[in-house]
Design a protein around this motif. Structure first.
Motif, PDB file in Angstrom:
ATOM      1  N   SER A   1       0.842  -1.189   0.000  1.00  0.00           N
ATOM      2  CA  SER A   1       0.000   0.000   0.000  1.00  0.00           C
ATOM      3  C   SER A   1       0.880   1.242   0.000  1.00  0.00           C
ATOM      4  O   SER A   1       2.024   1.209   0.483  1.00  0.00           O
ATOM      5  N   THR A   2       0.332   2.336  -0.515  1.00  0.00           N
ATOM      6  CA  THR A   2       1.039   3.613  -0.452  1.00  0.00           C
ATOM      7  C   THR A   2       0.928   4.245   0.928  1.00  0.00           C
ATOM      8  O   THR A   2       1.654   5.193   1.236  1.00  0.00           O
ATOM      9  N   SER A   3       0.027   3.740   1.756  1.00  0.00           N
ATOM     10  CA  SER A   3      -0.082   4.213   3.141  1.00  0.00           C
ATOM     11  C   SER A   3       0.947   3.465   3.966  1.00  0.00           C
ATOM     12  O   SER A   3       0.829   2.252   4.174  1.00  0.00           O
ATOM     13  N   GLN A   4       1.943   4.195   4.453  1.00  0.00           N
ATOM     14  CA  GLN A   4       3.048   3.561   5.169  1.00  0.00           C
ATOM     15  C   GLN A   4       3.387   4.357   6.435  1.00  0.00           C
ATOM     16  O   GLN A   4       3.374   5.583   6.393  1.00  0.00           O
TER      17      GLN A   4
ATOM     18  N   GLU B   1      -4.991   3.563   4.180  1.00  0.00           N
ATOM     19  CA  GLU B   1      -5.575   3.751   2.846  1.00  0.00           C
ATOM     20  C   GLU B   1      -6.997   3.213   2.796  1.00  0.00           C
ATOM     21  O   GLU B   1      -7.878   3.811   2.178  1.00  0.00           O
ATOM     22  N   ASP B   2      -7.213   2.069   3.436  1.00  0.00           N
ATOM     23  CA  ASP B   2      -8.548   1.467   3.544  1.00  0.00           C
ATOM     24  C   ASP B   2      -8.484   0.480   4.704  1.00  0.00           C
ATOM     25  O   ASP B   2      -7.714  -0.480   4.659  1.00  0.00           O
ATOM     26  N   SER B   3      -9.287   0.705   5.726  1.00  0.00           N
ATOM     27  CA  SER B   3      -9.208  -0.126   6.923  1.00  0.00           C
ATOM     28  C   SER B   3      -9.833  -1.500   6.748  1.00  0.00           C
ATOM     29  O   SER B   3      -9.519  -2.425   7.503  1.00  0.00           O
ATOM     30  N   SER B   4     -10.711  -1.634   5.754  1.00  0.00           N
ATOM     31  CA  SER B   4     -11.369  -2.927   5.504  1.00  0.00           C
ATOM     32  C   SER B   4     -11.363  -3.220   4.008  1.00  0.00           C
ATOM     33  O   SER B   4     -12.411  -3.186   3.347  1.00  0.00           O
ATOM     34  N   PRO B   5     -10.196  -3.517   3.434  1.00  0.00           N
ATOM     35  CA  PRO B   5     -10.127  -3.719   1.982  1.00  0.00           C
ATOM     36  C   PRO B   5     -10.875  -4.985   1.561  1.00  0.00           C
ATOM     37  O   PRO B   5     -10.786  -6.025   2.216  1.00  0.00           O
ATOM     38  N   SER B   6     -11.611  -4.869   0.468  1.00  0.00           N
ATOM     39  CA  SER B   6     -12.355  -6.021  -0.054  1.00  0.00           C
ATOM     40  C   SER B   6     -11.722  -6.587  -1.306  1.00  0.00           C
ATOM     41  O   SER B   6     -12.091  -7.671  -1.756  1.00  0.00           O
ATOM     42  N   GLY B   7     -10.774  -5.862  -1.886  1.00  0.00           N
ATOM     43  CA  GLY B   7     -10.120  -6.326  -3.098  1.00  0.00           C
ATOM     44  C   GLY B   7      -8.771  -5.669  -3.254  1.00  0.00           C
ATOM     45  O   GLY B   7      -8.422  -4.720  -2.538  1.00  0.00           O
ATOM     46  N   GLU B   8      -7.967  -6.159  -4.217  1.00  0.00           N
ATOM     47  CA  GLU B   8      -6.590  -5.706  -4.371  1.00  0.00           C
ATOM     48  C   GLU B   8      -6.460  -4.223  -4.681  1.00  0.00           C
ATOM     49  O   GLU B   8      -5.484  -3.592  -4.289  1.00  0.00           O
ATOM     50  N   THR B   9      -7.439  -3.646  -5.359  1.00  0.00           N
ATOM     51  CA  THR B   9      -7.330  -2.234  -5.728  1.00  0.00           C
ATOM     52  C   THR B   9      -7.710  -1.281  -4.594  1.00  0.00           C
ATOM     53  O   THR B   9      -7.593  -0.068  -4.744  1.00  0.00           O
ATOM     54  N   ASP B  10      -8.169  -1.828  -3.468  1.00  0.00           N
ATOM     55  CA  ASP B  10      -8.448  -0.971  -2.309  1.00  0.00           C
ATOM     56  C   ASP B  10      -7.159  -0.503  -1.647  1.00  0.00           C
ATOM     57  O   ASP B  10      -7.164   0.481  -0.903  1.00  0.00           O
ATOM     58  N   TRP B  11      -6.086  -1.240  -1.868  1.00  0.00           N
ATOM     59  CA  TRP B  11      -4.746  -0.808  -1.497  1.00  0.00           C
ATOM     60  C   TRP B  11      -3.934  -0.653  -2.768  1.00  0.00           C
ATOM     61  O   TRP B  11      -4.098  -1.422  -3.720  1.00  0.00           O
ATOM     62  N   THR B  12      -3.039   0.353  -2.807  1.00  0.00           N
ATOM     63  CA  THR B  12      -2.292   0.659  -4.022  1.00  0.00           C
ATOM     64  C   THR B  12      -0.877   0.123  -3.932  1.00  0.00           C
ATOM     65  O   THR B  12      -0.089   0.540  -3.082  1.00  0.00           O
ATOM     66  N   GLY B  13      -0.560  -0.798  -4.817  1.00  0.00           N
ATOM     67  CA  GLY B  13       0.766  -1.409  -4.846  1.00  0.00           C
ATOM     68  C   GLY B  13       0.682  -2.745  -5.545  1.00  0.00           C
ATOM     69  O   GLY B  13      -0.363  -3.403  -5.539  1.00  0.00           O
TER      70      GLY B  13
END
Length: 312
Positions: free
Chosen positions: A61-64, A70-82
């Motif tokens: 993820s770009t959130s570091q 970036e998203d506290s409850s991601p449901s898929g790969e695009t919810d985090w960027t990387g």
């Protein structure tokens, strides 16, 4: 006052039985222990050694450091960027892991007070590092593993110098193993080959009890080489080293594409290419390819099972 048709004896008996039941329930409540809390495994992904140089985007993820920013409850790969977001999201969704990233500009430490100090984690993932580790960092990594940590080393082909500093992942990871202050005498029982293998689908050995090949995330049959390398195993130096997937035509101590070993109280895993962990999504401007979901391989199961084995 008793109701009509109710005898005093029946009422007394009912009260007695109810009292016994209540007492039993109270005893059970007092002797039952608290519910066992699920173990949360802590994984640190390295991004302090040029893991995003060139077209590489080896971050969850770009959130570091915290990807849940970036998203506290991601449901898929695009919810985090990387390009490693599929890996990170799968671990996050399992509920058994907390993830962090060592951001660019930071350094690896062990026994310090920072939130990203290795003493706070079970596993360190090195996804194709492109700058040499400092002397202090190599000491930190080796002591972390020696004292029970898990180390996941992911290489790429020789010459994959994405930031043009004269060092590639093959050289950097070999330097870690052969030039450190803790144990430079082939501590893991393997060396990474200076090769550039253009393509292939390395196959898994037959071992139904192996937790990396047959873990909770699925069964591993094959992986993917798309410009990668292998390792030479040296069981005389460390009898725990074991090849799990091999380049076609190879077995035993040569051509190991994925291998595991131990050092002290800790565990290590080696993977010969970064292509299998690339999910094809990431920051704009990078040319990425989806190896994670390659239909000819089982790369997701391999990455996730290995993380589980290293962390447990």
């Amino acid at each position: 006052m008793l109701g009509l048709g109710t005898s005093p004896r029946r009422f007394t008996t009912a009260v007695t039985v109810f009292g016994l039941l209540a007492t039993g329930a109270a005893v059970q409540a007092s002797t039952a222990g608290p519910a066992a809390a699920a173990t949360t495994h802590r994984v640190l992904f390295d991004n302090a050694h040029a893991e995003t140089a060139g077209n590489a985007d080896w971050i969850v993820s770009t959130s570091q450091p915290d990807p849940t920013g970036e998203d506290s409850s991601p449901s898929g790969e695009t919810d985090w960027t990387g390009a490693l977001s599929s890996w990170g999201v799968a671990l996050q969704q399992s509920g058994d892991y907390t993830l962090d990233t060592l951001p660019s500009g930071a350094g690896l430490t062990y026994g310090g007070s920072s939130a990203t100090d290795l003493s706070n984690f079970d596993t360190l993932v090195l996804p194709e590092p492109n700058t040499l580790f400092t002397t202090a960092e190599k000491t930190a990594i080796m002591n972390f593993v020696k004292n029970g940590g898990g180390l996941f080393m992911i290489s790429d082909h020789t010459g994959a110098d994405r930031n043009n500093d004269g060092e590639d992942a093959v050289e950097i990871l070999n330097d870690l193993m052969t030039n450190n202050s803790v144990d430079s005498t082939d501590p893991f029982g393997l060396s990474i080959d200076s090769l550039s293998i253009s393509s292939g689908y390395p196959a898994a050995i037959s071992d139904s009890s192996n937790p990396v090949l047959h873990g909770s995330f699925g069964t591993v049959t094959k992986s993917l080489i798309a410009s990668g390398t292998t390792a030479t195993l040296k069981p005389a130096d460390n009898s725990a080293v074991k090849g799990l997937l091999y380049r076609s035509g190879y077995s035993g101590n040569t051509g190991a594409f994925f291998a595991t070993s131990t050092f002290g109280s800790g565990k290590i895993a080696f993977w010969g290419d970064s292509s299998p962990i690339d999910d094809g999504t990431g920051q704009s401007g990078n040319t990425l390819y989806d190896g994670w979901n390659d239909t000819g391989a089982t790369n997701a199961a391999l990455a996730l099972n290995a993380t589980e084995w290293l962390s447990s």
